[in-house]
Design a protein around this motif. Structure first.
Motif, PDB file in Angstrom:
ATOM      1  N   LEU A  39      14.393  -0.445  14.096  1.00 42.87           N
ATOM      2  CA  LEU A  39      14.016  -1.359  12.841  1.00 42.87           C
ATOM      3  C   LEU A  39      14.979  -2.250  12.607  1.00 42.87           C
ATOM      4  O   LEU A  39      14.318  -3.470  12.299  1.00 42.87           O
ATOM      5  CB  LEU A  39      14.149  -0.355  11.551  1.00 42.87           C
ATOM      6  N   ARG A  40      16.260  -2.224  12.931  1.00 45.85           N
ATOM      7  CA  ARG A  40      17.153  -3.389  12.559  1.00 45.85           C
ATOM      8  C   ARG A  40      17.341  -4.502  13.502  1.00 45.85           C
ATOM      9  O   ARG A  40      17.481  -5.718  13.349  1.00 45.85           O
ATOM     10  CB  ARG A  40      18.253  -2.799  11.908  1.00 45.85           C
ATOM     11  N   GLU A  41      17.348  -3.897  14.714  1.00 45.53           N
ATOM     12  CA  GLU A  41      17.721  -4.839  15.825  1.00 45.53           C
ATOM     13  C   GLU A  41      16.560  -5.220  16.666  1.00 45.53           C
ATOM     14  O   GLU A  41      16.530  -6.447  17.130  1.00 45.53           O
ATOM     15  CB  GLU A  41      18.897  -4.007  16.863  1.00 45.53           C
ATOM     16  N   GLU A  42      15.672  -4.447  16.744  1.00 49.78           N
ATOM     17  CA  GLU A  42      14.571  -4.678  17.768  1.00 49.78           C
ATOM     18  C   GLU A  42      13.401  -5.105  16.735  1.00 49.78           C
ATOM     19  O   GLU A  42      12.272  -5.377  17.169  1.00 49.78           O
ATOM     20  CB  GLU A  42      14.019  -3.494  18.502  1.00 49.78           C
ATOM     21  N   MET A  43      13.613  -5.157  15.660  1.00 47.56           N
ATOM     22  CA  MET A  43      12.668  -5.521  14.515  1.00 47.56           C
ATOM     23  C   MET A  43      11.409  -4.843  14.568  1.00 47.56           C
ATOM     24  O   MET A  43      10.243  -5.763  14.575  1.00 47.56           O
ATOM     25  CB  MET A  43      12.342  -7.237  14.786  1.00 47.56           C
ATOM     26  N   ALA A  44      11.314  -3.781  14.643  1.00 50.90           N
ATOM     27  CA  ALA A  44       9.982  -2.799  14.305  1.00 50.90           C
ATOM     28  C   ALA A  44       9.381  -3.214  13.007  1.00 50.90           C
ATOM     29  O   ALA A  44      10.296  -3.182  11.992  1.00 50.90           O
ATOM     30  CB  ALA A  44      10.123  -1.273  14.554  1.00 50.90           C
ATOM     31  N   VAL A  45       8.129  -3.618  12.957  1.00 53.06           N
ATOM     32  CA  VAL A  45       7.726  -4.025  11.770  1.00 53.06           C
ATOM     33  C   VAL A  45       6.691  -3.041  11.200  1.00 53.06           C
ATOM     34  O   VAL A  45       6.356  -3.215   9.980  1.00 53.06           O
ATOM     35  CB  VAL A  45       6.975  -5.310  11.834  1.00 53.06           C
ATOM     36  N   SER A  46       6.315  -2.108  11.573  1.00 56.63           N
ATOM     37  CA  SER A  46       5.541  -0.837  11.175  1.00 56.63           C
ATOM     38  C   SER A  46       5.973   0.485  11.580  1.00 56.63           C
ATOM     39  O   SER A  46       6.650   0.700  12.831  1.00 56.63           O
ATOM     40  CB  SER A  46       4.060  -1.363  11.205  1.00 56.63           C
ATOM     41  N   LEU A  47       5.219   1.412  10.988  1.00 58.96           N
ATOM     42  CA  LEU A  47       5.638   2.794  11.776  1.00 58.96           C
ATOM     43  C   LEU A  47       4.947   2.926  12.990  1.00 58.96           C
ATOM     44  O   LEU A  47       5.346   3.658  14.054  1.00 58.96           O
ATOM     45  CB  LEU A  47       5.000   3.885  10.666  1.00 58.96           C
ATOM     46  N   CYS A  48       3.590   2.302  13.319  1.00 57.49           N
ATOM     47  CA  CYS A  48       2.967   2.301  14.432  1.00 57.49           C
ATOM     48  C   CYS A  48       3.848   1.685  15.551  1.00 57.49           C
ATOM     49  O   CYS A  48       3.994   2.057  16.710  1.00 57.49           O
ATOM     50  CB  CYS A  48       1.666   1.430  14.325  1.00 57.49           C
ATOM     51  N   ASP A  49       4.329   0.666  15.268  1.00 62.29           N
ATOM     52  CA  ASP A  49       5.240  -0.190  16.076  1.00 62.29           C
ATOM     53  C   ASP A  49       6.622   0.661  16.401  1.00 62.29           C
ATOM     54  O   ASP A  49       6.934   0.802  17.752  1.00 62.29           O
ATOM     55  CB  ASP A  49       5.866  -1.604  15.372  1.00 62.29           C
ATOM     56  N   LEU A  50       7.008   1.362  15.502  1.00 64.28           N
ATOM     57  CA  LEU A  50       8.178   2.015  15.798  1.00 64.28           C
ATOM     58  C   LEU A  50       7.911   3.355  16.620  1.00 64.28           C
ATOM     59  O   LEU A  50       8.392   3.685  17.800  1.00 64.28           O
ATOM     60  CB  LEU A  50       8.774   2.682  14.547  1.00 64.28           C
ATOM     61  N   LEU A  51       6.839   3.971  16.399  1.00 70.18           N
ATOM     62  CA  LEU A  51       6.352   5.143  17.384  1.00 70.18           C
ATOM     63  C   LEU A  51       5.823   4.793  18.653  1.00 70.18           C
ATOM     64  O   LEU A  51       6.165   5.696  19.691  1.00 70.18           O
ATOM     65  CB  LEU A  51       5.566   5.778  16.423  1.00 70.18           C
ATOM     66  N   PHE A  52       4.865   3.878  18.873  1.00 68.42           N
ATOM     67  CA  PHE A  52       4.258   3.679  19.892  1.00 68.42           C
ATOM     68  C   PHE A  52       4.939   2.589  21.087  1.00 68.42           C
ATOM     69  O   PHE A  52       4.849   2.660  22.184  1.00 68.42           O
ATOM     70  CB  PHE A  52       2.796   3.038  19.656  1.00 68.42           C
ATOM     71  N   ARG A  53       5.719   1.549  20.540  1.00 68.26           N
ATOM     72  CA  ARG A  53       6.596   0.781  21.276  1.00 68.26           C
ATOM     73  C   ARG A  53       7.994   0.728  21.467  1.00 68.26           C
ATOM     74  O   ARG A  53       8.627   0.311  22.177  1.00 68.26           O
ATOM     75  CB  ARG A  53       6.376  -0.728  20.556  1.00 68.26           C
ATOM     76  N   ARG A  54       8.579   1.219  20.266  1.00 67.53           N
ATOM     77  CA  ARG A  54      10.026   1.273  19.940  1.00 67.53           C
ATOM     78  C   ARG A  54      10.717   2.571  20.626  1.00 67.53           C
ATOM     79  O   ARG A  54      11.565   2.506  21.308  1.00 67.53           O
ATOM     80  CB  ARG A  54      10.605   0.826  18.612  1.00 67.53           C
TER      81      ARG A  54
END
Length: 167
Positions: free
Chosen positions: A102-117
């Protein structure tokens, strides 16, 4: 894959140099040629040794996922030791991985977090209990309020429905 076909899965920034080196050597093997590769940058000693007071399983997970950046991810937990714990016991994802995404890779949404990060949603739909624990972490540590969480979880469940998952 068929003979002579190479497949590369999930190349991450932190592991891409080693994967590229491996692919080049495989191509040389397939072509029957000796390939001379350049040495990779020297990995700092701090990225190889298990830091004091860090469980070996935690360090190995971070090292596997983040390569020589594992020490950087680990620093995020220096003032929050509880972040070295999993979000929930149902998935191996550590709290520090979520916060780093969230803070370093700049995930912008829960989808971004779960699927990409953190790569939980790309292989299966996590359980409701795990999603609830993740929601508690995000509301407590990332400043997401209940309304924002509800919107994000609805989007994620819609993604899983489109993928044919039951979440």
């Amino acid at each position: 894959p068929r003979p002579g076909v190479l497949r590369i899965d999930s190349v991450k920034y932190t592991t891409a140099p080693e994967i590229a080196r491996s692919v080049i050597l495989d191509i040389g093997r397939i072509l029957g040629r000796k390939i001379r590769t350049m040495p990779l940058a020297e990995v700092p000693a701090s990225a190889q040794a298990i830091p004091n007071a860090v469980p070996e399983a935690v360090w190995l997970r971070l090292k596997d996922r983040y390569g020589y950046h594992a020490a950087t991810v680990l620093k995020w937990a220096s003032s929050h030791p509880q972040w070295l714990q999993p979000v929930s016991l149902e998935e191996p994802v550590l709290r520090v991985e979520v916060m780093y995404a969230l803070r370093e890779e700049m995930a912008v949404s829960l989808c971004d977090l779960l699927f990409r990060r953190i790569d939980v949603g790309s292989t299966h739909a996590p359980s409701e209990a795990w999603l609830t624990a993740l929601g508690e972490l995000l509301t407590a540590e990332a400043g997401w309020d209940a309304e924002h969480w509800a919107s994000e979880i609805a989007s994620v469940k819609a993604c899983f429905a489109r993928m044919g998952c039951n979440k």
